[in-house]
Design a protein around this motif. Sequence first.
Motif, short mmCIF file in Angstrom:
data_model
loop_
_atom_site.label_atom_id
_atom_site.label_comp_id
_atom_site.label_asym_id
_atom_site.label_seq_id
_atom_site.Cartn_x
_atom_site.Cartn_y
_atom_site.Cartn_z
N ALA A 250 -0.57 -8.67 20.46
CA ALA A 250 -1.44 -8.73 19.28
C ALA A 250 -0.73 -8.19 18.05
N ASP A 251 -1.11 -8.73 16.88
CA ASP A 251 -0.55 -8.27 15.61
C ASP A 251 -1.01 -6.85 15.32
N VAL A 252 -0.14 -6.09 14.66
CA VAL A 252 -0.50 -4.73 14.24
C VAL A 252 -1.34 -4.85 12.97
N ARG A 253 -2.51 -4.22 12.97
CA ARG A 253 -3.45 -4.35 11.85
C ARG A 253 -3.68 -3.00 11.18
N LYS A 254 -4.49 -3.04 10.13
CA LYS A 254 -4.78 -1.83 9.38
C LYS A 254 -5.45 -0.77 10.24
N LEU A 255 -6.28 -1.20 11.19
CA LEU A 255 -6.95 -0.24 12.05
C LEU A 255 -5.96 0.53 12.92
N HIS A 256 -4.86 -0.11 13.30
CA HIS A 256 -3.83 0.60 14.06
C HIS A 256 -3.17 1.68 13.20
N LEU A 257 -2.93 1.36 11.93
CA LEU A 257 -2.35 2.35 11.02
C LEU A 257 -3.32 3.51 10.83
N GLU A 325 3.13 8.82 1.77
CA GLU A 325 1.97 9.27 2.52
C GLU A 325 0.67 8.89 1.79
N ARG A 326 0.65 9.11 0.48
CA ARG A 326 -0.55 8.80 -0.29
C ARG A 326 -0.88 7.31 -0.23
N LEU A 327 0.14 6.46 -0.39
CA LEU A 327 -0.10 5.01 -0.41
C LEU A 327 -0.53 4.50 0.97
N LEU A 328 0.06 5.02 2.04
CA LEU A 328 -0.31 4.56 3.38
C LEU A 328 -1.72 5.02 3.75
N TYR A 329 -2.07 6.26 3.38
CA TYR A 329 -3.43 6.72 3.62
C TYR A 329 -4.43 5.87 2.84
N GLU A 330 -4.08 5.54 1.62
CA GLU A 330 -4.96 4.71 0.80
C GLU A 330 -5.11 3.33 1.40
N HIS A 331 -4.01 2.74 1.87
CA HIS A 331 -4.07 1.42 2.49
C HIS A 331 -4.90 1.44 3.77
N ALA A 332 -4.82 2.52 4.52
CA ALA A 332 -5.55 2.63 5.78
C ALA A 332 -7.02 2.97 5.58
N GLY A 333 -7.42 3.28 4.34
CA GLY A 333 -8.80 3.64 4.08
C GLY A 333 -9.14 5.05 4.49
N LEU A 334 -8.14 5.92 4.50
CA LEU A 334 -8.34 7.32 4.86
C LEU A 334 -8.38 8.17 3.60
N PRO A 335 -9.10 9.28 3.62
CA PRO A 335 -9.07 10.18 2.46
C PRO A 335 -7.69 10.80 2.32
N PRO A 336 -7.31 11.21 1.12
CA PRO A 336 -5.98 11.80 0.92
C PRO A 336 -5.76 12.98 1.87
N PRO A 337 -4.57 13.10 2.43
CA PRO A 337 -4.31 14.19 3.37
C PRO A 337 -4.39 15.55 2.68
N GLU A 338 -4.90 16.52 3.40
CA GLU A 338 -5.01 17.87 2.86
C GLU A 338 -3.69 18.60 3.07
N PRO A 339 -3.19 19.30 2.06
CA PRO A 339 -1.96 20.10 2.25
C PRO A 339 -2.25 21.29 3.14
#
Length: 386
Positions: A250-257, A325-339
């Motif tokens: 199967a193709d790797v999708r956004k949900l996998h990220l 990290e910011r762009l990948l989290y944004e693409h995955a629909g996740l909130p920005p990572p906390e430091p």
Amino acid sequence: RAGGFEEGSPRRAALYGRVAPDDKGVRGVWVDLLWEPPQPDAPHAADALSAADALAARLGLARVGAAYSHAPRSHKVDAEELLSLCSDARSAAQGPAAVGAAAADSKGSAGGGAGGGAGGSARRRPARPGGGVVNALSGELAVEREAPPGFVCLLFRPVYEGESIDGLVTAEAYEPTPLCEELCARDALVAAPTAGEVSLSPKEGKAFRVEGRSGVPSLDTAYFAVRIFDSGRPHAAPLRRSFPQAGRGADVRKLHLRSFLARQAEGGVPFRDTAADFDLLLYAAPLLPPELLAAVCDAIAPRLRGRALSPRQEEAAASAFREAERLLYEHAGLPPPEPPAEEVAEADSPLMGCLAGLRRLVASLMGGPPAAALEPGRARDDGVRK
């Protein structure tokens, strides 16, 4: 992940690494990564391999071989494996742009042979004397054993009954002979009807001569592949392989990220370690700006050779990792990572503000780009601590 040991399901993979001397000065092939692309009959398989070649080059790696897994059989190297190995060697030597052309030529050649349109052999060989007959035992087999390996073939096979080998799977390394590469470069070697044998293309108008016997129509592939016995050097590569592989169905999708990034964050894995994953970088390549992808690869490449980053490189690496990290989290629909909490505390420190200003001043005096200002409530991950 092992596969291809059932009937009718062989698998192929690409080996990435470098040709370099060991601690005793002996040159050999060092494999840092075994990457399994979409198989040759899958759509866009050549494009995927070309993208992997380009990413590997950014990391300072090159395609140095191919790996195959196969079901139990009586012969060692299959004709298709041998011919595709030579084709892979030529395309790897010419760079990612040649991968698609080599794949197209390979599919269109007779008997599954390597395409001659991809160019010359990976390594220049001296011309052989003419005479109308190709001598399969020209003495070059012995010479090849003494020479350092170039493009290698790694065969994964089941352990057969009666073999004194622990485990269920073993691996053997081979290299095509100069004669094999020379014949494949002009599409003169093709698969024979008998499994594990090769023949000369009819257009050659020639035959093999073996041990005084002329007119031999086909030969075992063992005449064209040299076994590499010195292949047990321990080597641990720092590249991670945790992200799902695109070549496994199967193709790797956004949900996998999204799931992958969430698990890494829950496990407390720093993003600079999370990013050092070949399959993740391959997935992220079209998502990140080219200059940012290059900066991330530049930050990861030194660790493949055990080299530390300079303070200036560390500054650039920290900035690149944060933005990726910011762009990948944004693409995955996740909130920005906390430091981390300790970084938040240090970001609020007046001393850290002074040090950040000093770093920007030093960077400007050295001719480099000024360091970006600290984000509110976030510290720069550059190793400076109060």
